[in-house]
Design an enzyme around this catalytic site. Sequence first.
Site, PDB file in Angstrom:
ATOM      1  N   HIS A 126      85.144 -31.770  43.444  1.00  0.00           N
ATOM      2  CA  HIS A 126      85.242 -32.529  42.184  1.00  0.00           C
ATOM      3  C   HIS A 126      85.751 -33.946  42.463  1.00  0.00           C
ATOM      4  O   HIS A 126      85.186 -34.922  41.966  1.00  0.00           O
ATOM      5  CB  HIS A 126      86.187 -31.767  41.228  1.00  0.00           C
ATOM      6  N   GLU A 127      86.814 -34.039  43.285  1.00  0.00           N
ATOM      7  CA  GLU A 127      87.399 -35.354  43.578  1.00  0.00           C
ATOM      8  C   GLU A 127      86.460 -36.200  44.429  1.00  0.00           C
ATOM      9  O   GLU A 127      86.326 -37.406  44.218  1.00  0.00           O
ATOM     10  CB  GLU A 127      88.754 -35.198  44.285  1.00  0.00           C
TER      11      GLU A 127
ATOM     12  N   HIS B  39      83.947 -38.052  42.541  1.00  0.00           N
ATOM     13  CA  HIS B  39      84.426 -39.301  41.929  1.00  0.00           C
ATOM     14  C   HIS B  39      84.158 -40.501  42.841  1.00  0.00           C
ATOM     15  O   HIS B  39      83.954 -41.613  42.360  1.00  0.00           O
ATOM     16  CB  HIS B  39      85.925 -39.233  41.640  1.00  0.00           C
TER      17      HIS B  39
ATOM     18  N   CYS C 152      89.097 -32.745  33.796  1.00  0.00           N
ATOM     19  CA  CYS C 152      89.164 -34.016  34.519  1.00  0.00           C
ATOM     20  C   CYS C 152      90.080 -34.956  33.755  1.00  0.00           C
ATOM     21  O   CYS C 152      89.958 -35.074  32.537  1.00  0.00           O
ATOM     22  CB  CYS C 152      87.756 -34.609  34.635  1.00  0.00           C
TER      23      CYS C 152
HETATM   24 ZN    ZN Z   1      87.983 -35.722  37.701  1.00  0.00          ZN
END
Ligand code: ZN
Length: 188
Positions: free
Chosen positions: A155-156, A159, A113
């Site tokens: 994953h994004e 966020h 990341c």
């Molecule tokens: Zn990330």
Amino acid sequence: MGFAEKLVQTMSVRKIIKMGHPTLRQKAKPLQKRDLTKVRFKNLLSDMVDTLRDYGGVGLAAPQINEGIRVVIIEIRDANLRYGVQELFPLTVFVNPEIELIDSQTEGFWEGCLSIPGMRGYVERPQNISVSYINELGEGDTLELHGFPATVLQHELDHLDGVLYVDRMKDLRSLSFEDEWARYLKKN
Ligand code: ZN
């Protein structure tokens, strides 16, 4: 050339905030369709693309440049292949993305990341997903993603909800610095 056009052409690499910055733990806000026609949004998108490419990542979420809105970009280019990535993925903009699982099949990847620089951790995620989103033109769209790109998008998207990959790790003992990971853990 008008002032607005000049602004659109003023692209820049933004600073990526790191784990510990409170914005990375907050839920980002959805955008309205009308926001997408604004110069401010177009500039933000340009900045996100410049930033992603400069840092050499495969995905970036707006909160990582301290913008609390639900925008994600993904791009897997040749330059990323040195990280062991198999598939290419064209630059795609996801506004207000929503994920649906197609099935429950999962696979693990060594995730990194840009907000947790220099580290890798093993995370298992669903590998077949469908995402509904608004594209950069303000049009609704859906896309099916499989394998590594599906992992990247999840994953994004995390966020946008203040979640980091370390929260998804079943075993924190796999958390590794990149040089040691490359030496001992990476599969070639
Ligand atoms: Zn990330």
